[in-house]
Write a protein that holds these residues in place. Structure first.
Motif, short mmCIF file in Angstrom:
data_model
loop_
_atom_site.label_atom_id
_atom_site.label_comp_id
_atom_site.label_asym_id
_atom_site.label_seq_id
_atom_site.Cartn_x
_atom_site.Cartn_y
_atom_site.Cartn_z
N GLY A 268 0.73 -1.26 -0.18
CA GLY A 268 -0.02 0.01 0.29
C GLY A 268 1.03 0.58 0.14
N PRO A 269 0.17 2.01 0.45
CA PRO A 269 0.88 3.85 0.05
C PRO A 269 1.99 3.98 1.29
CG PRO A 269 -1.41 4.02 -0.36
CD PRO A 269 -1.03 2.48 0.02
N THR A 270 1.65 3.36 2.41
CA THR A 270 3.08 3.11 2.99
C THR A 270 3.78 2.27 3.60
OG1 THR A 270 1.02 5.14 3.90
CG2 THR A 270 2.74 3.78 5.80
N LEU A 271 2.78 1.01 3.84
CA LEU A 271 3.96 -0.11 3.86
C LEU A 271 4.23 -0.51 2.22
CD1 LEU A 271 3.89 -1.06 6.87
CD2 LEU A 271 2.08 -3.04 6.31
N GLY A 272 6.02 -0.80 2.66
CA GLY A 272 6.70 -0.77 1.80
C GLY A 272 7.60 -2.02 2.87
N ARG A 273 8.53 -2.47 1.84
CA ARG A 273 9.63 -3.50 2.08
C ARG A 273 10.46 -3.02 3.87
NH1 ARG A 273 15.28 -4.46 2.24
NH2 ARG A 273 15.47 -2.13 0.50
N ILE A 274 10.68 -2.11 4.07
CA ILE A 274 11.55 -1.56 5.51
C ILE A 274 10.45 -1.18 6.39
CG2 ILE A 274 13.00 0.33 6.59
CD1 ILE A 274 15.04 0.26 4.29
N THR A 275 9.71 -0.70 6.31
CA THR A 275 8.25 -0.47 7.05
C THR A 275 7.79 -1.42 7.62
OG1 THR A 275 7.19 0.32 4.99
CG2 THR A 275 7.98 1.97 6.41
N LEU A 276 7.85 -2.71 6.47
CA LEU A 276 6.61 -3.59 7.25
C LEU A 276 7.94 -3.86 8.18
CD1 LEU A 276 4.08 -5.47 6.85
CD2 LEU A 276 5.47 -6.63 4.62
N THR A 277 8.73 -4.59 7.19
CA THR A 277 9.79 -5.01 8.36
C THR A 277 10.22 -4.96 9.91
OG1 THR A 277 11.46 -6.12 7.33
CG2 THR A 277 12.17 -5.94 8.96
N LEU A 278 9.55 -3.05 10.19
CA LEU A 278 9.72 -2.56 11.01
C LEU A 278 8.01 -2.74 12.03
CD1 LEU A 278 11.62 0.69 10.09
CD2 LEU A 278 12.71 -1.43 12.04
N VAL A 279 7.37 -2.76 11.64
CA VAL A 279 6.25 -2.60 12.64
C VAL A 279 5.97 -4.31 12.85
CG1 VAL A 279 5.21 -1.71 11.08
CG2 VAL A 279 4.39 -3.28 9.90
N GLN A 280 7.01 -5.56 12.47
CA GLN A 280 6.62 -6.81 12.90
C GLN A 280 7.71 -7.47 13.53
OE1 GLN A 280 7.14 -8.61 8.67
NE2 GLN A 280 4.18 -8.89 8.62
N HIS A 281 8.89 -6.15 13.37
CA HIS A 281 9.93 -7.53 14.12
C HIS A 281 10.32 -6.59 15.42
CE1 HIS A 281 9.63 -10.71 11.60
NE2 HIS A 281 9.48 -9.83 10.94
N ALA A 282 9.89 -5.05 15.14
CA ALA A 282 10.74 -3.77 16.00
C ALA A 282 10.89 -4.02 17.54
CB ALA A 282 10.50 -2.71 15.86
N HIS A 283 11.51 -3.39 18.30
CA HIS A 283 11.17 -3.96 19.65
C HIS A 283 10.45 -2.89 20.72
CE1 HIS A 283 13.93 -6.92 19.20
NE2 HIS A 283 14.67 -6.49 18.27
N CYS A 284 10.40 -1.86 19.44
CA CYS A 284 9.26 -0.33 19.93
C CYS A 284 8.14 -0.43 19.62
CB CYS A 284 10.11 0.79 20.60
SG CYS A 284 10.91 1.12 19.44
N PRO A 285 7.55 0.70 19.81
CA PRO A 285 6.42 1.57 19.08
C PRO A 285 6.98 1.75 17.54
CG PRO A 285 6.00 1.37 21.47
CD PRO A 285 7.32 1.15 21.00
N VAL A 286 6.62 1.50 16.54
CA VAL A 286 7.00 2.27 15.08
C VAL A 286 5.65 3.41 14.99
CG1 VAL A 286 7.16 1.61 13.17
CG2 VAL A 286 8.00 0.18 14.81
N GLU A 287 6.24 4.41 14.62
CA GLU A 287 5.13 5.37 14.41
C GLU A 287 5.69 6.02 12.89
OE1 GLU A 287 3.38 9.45 14.82
OE2 GLU A 287 4.41 9.30 15.79
N LEU A 288 4.02 5.28 11.82
CA LEU A 288 4.61 5.51 11.20
C LEU A 288 3.94 7.08 10.14
CD1 LEU A 288 3.53 1.99 9.34
CD2 LEU A 288 5.01 2.94 9.68
N ILE A 289 4.76 7.93 9.33
CA ILE A 289 4.20 9.01 9.02
C ILE A 289 3.83 8.96 6.88
CG2 ILE A 289 5.01 11.11 9.20
CD1 ILE A 289 4.27 10.29 11.14
N PRO A 290 2.75 9.02 6.40
CA PRO A 290 2.16 9.04 5.06
C PRO A 290 3.04 10.48 4.69
CG PRO A 290 0.70 8.51 7.04
CD PRO A 290 1.44 9.27 7.60
N ARG A 291 3.67 9.58 3.48
CA ARG A 291 4.38 10.84 2.88
C ARG A 291 3.56 10.66 1.60
NH1 ARG A 291 10.01 10.11 2.43
NH2 ARG A 291 10.31 11.31 0.93
N GLN A 292 3.49 12.03 0.78
CA GLN A 292 2.72 12.32 -0.58
C GLN A 292 4.56 13.02 -1.43
OE1 GLN A 292 -0.18 14.79 0.47
NE2 GLN A 292 -1.98 12.96 1.99
N GLY A 293 3.79 12.80 -2.50
CA GLY A 293 4.91 14.20 -3.40
C GLY A 293 5.31 13.38 -3.70
#
Length: 300
Positions: A268-293
């Motif tokens: 999807g627009p926000t979740l790519g390879r790196i962000t997907l890995t982080l929300v699945q495996h990070a050891h602390c809360p992960v905040e995703l900031i949507p990007r445009q442009g």
């Protein structure tokens, strides 16, 4: 324009509850976040009674909605006991959870989800609701990972890929100020195995750190100028796995903030390879900031 979704002010914090331990952890994190911001906390329970479920009787729909209201009331009581000054609103939604959370957040809220729901997912993986919400985010989304009572590390971590990530770093700076902790800007570049001189040239060469220093300096200088009272640490690393290095760094962070990117072939627009890995495996809360442009086609 830095490519990051603009936010005029601290919108309300929206969190989904479903009775699972992961959702409870997310609720308590969201309550603390809303109290720090001085904003409203919105509890959302999606009964999903609008779904065309076969053989679902009217009595079962009524029971489902009653159970949802009771869960909302119990959760509100727990939150109010810990944060008596916090304004809490409840929403019992008939539609599916992802749509209900996005509707409650509108264009200015922050959505908070647990890292798994009531389904049979591995504890390491993001549940289906969180995955859908994160993938299609148009406002910030926090996936609460880590221990239920995390040990404070004293720093907010922001992943910096390029100059367009100044908006992500700015959001992380605000979070650091709220927590009265330092901000760590981390820029990691990949040095995968090169095959021949062309590969070395394409990757910038293992020894040429100058472009990466420029990226990090550009972002860190702007953040220091905008937040003069904030302690900002800027660090560049090279390694064989950008997501792996960020997961390791999350051991020492209260919150990891990363800009979402669109990556063809991902979710999807926000979740790519790196962000997907982080929300699945990070050891602390992960905040995703949507990007445009410009820049939305990279692989983060």
């Amino acid at each position: 324009m830095d490519g990051t979704t603009a936010r005029s002010g601290p919108g309300r914090v929206v969190v989904g509850i479903d009775g699972s331990p992961s959702a409870h952890t997310a609720v308590m994190w969201a309550a603390t976040e809303a109290a720090l911001r001085g904003s409203t906390l919105c509890l959302v329970h999606a009964a999903d009674t609008d779904a065309p479920v076969p053989f679902l009787s009217e009595a079962e729909i009524v029971r489902s909605r009653r159970a949802g209201r009771e869960l909302l009331e119990r959760t509100t009581e727990v939150i109010t006991a810990r944060h008596p000054e916090l304004a809490v609103v409840q929403e019992l939604a008939d539609g599916p959870a992802p749509d209900s959370l996005r509707r409650a957040a509108a264009m200015t809220g922050t959505i908070v989800v647990g890292h798994r729901g009531l389904g049979g997912f591995s504890s390491l993986l993001l549940g289906s609701v969180g995955l859908e919400v994160a993938a299609a985010a148009v406002t910030p989304v926090v996936v609460v990972r880590g221990a239920a009572e995390p040990v404070e590390a004293g720093a907010v971590l922001a992943a910096v890929r390029d100059e367009a990530d100044v908006g992500c770093a700015r959001a992380a700076a605000r979070e650091a100020l709220l927590r009265k902790v330092s901000l760590r800007l981390l820029h990691i570049w990949n040095v995968g195995p090169a095959i021949g001189p062309r590969a070395a040239s394409r990757d910038g060469g293992d020894g040429d750190a100058r472009p990466h220093v420029r990226v990090l300096s550009s972002v860190s200088d702007r953040i220091r100028e905008e937040f003069p009272n904030l302690t900002v640490q800027a660090e560049g690393q090279k390694g064989h796995s950008v997501p792996g290095a960020l997961v390791d760094a999350s051991h020492h962070a209260d919150l990891l903030v990363i800009g979402g990117r669109r990556s063809p072939g991902y979710l999807g627009p926000t979740l790519g390879r790196i962000t997907l890995t982080l929300v699945q495996h990070a050891h602390c809360p992960v905040e995703l900031i949507p990007r445009q442009g410009p820049g939305h086609g990279s692989t983060s």
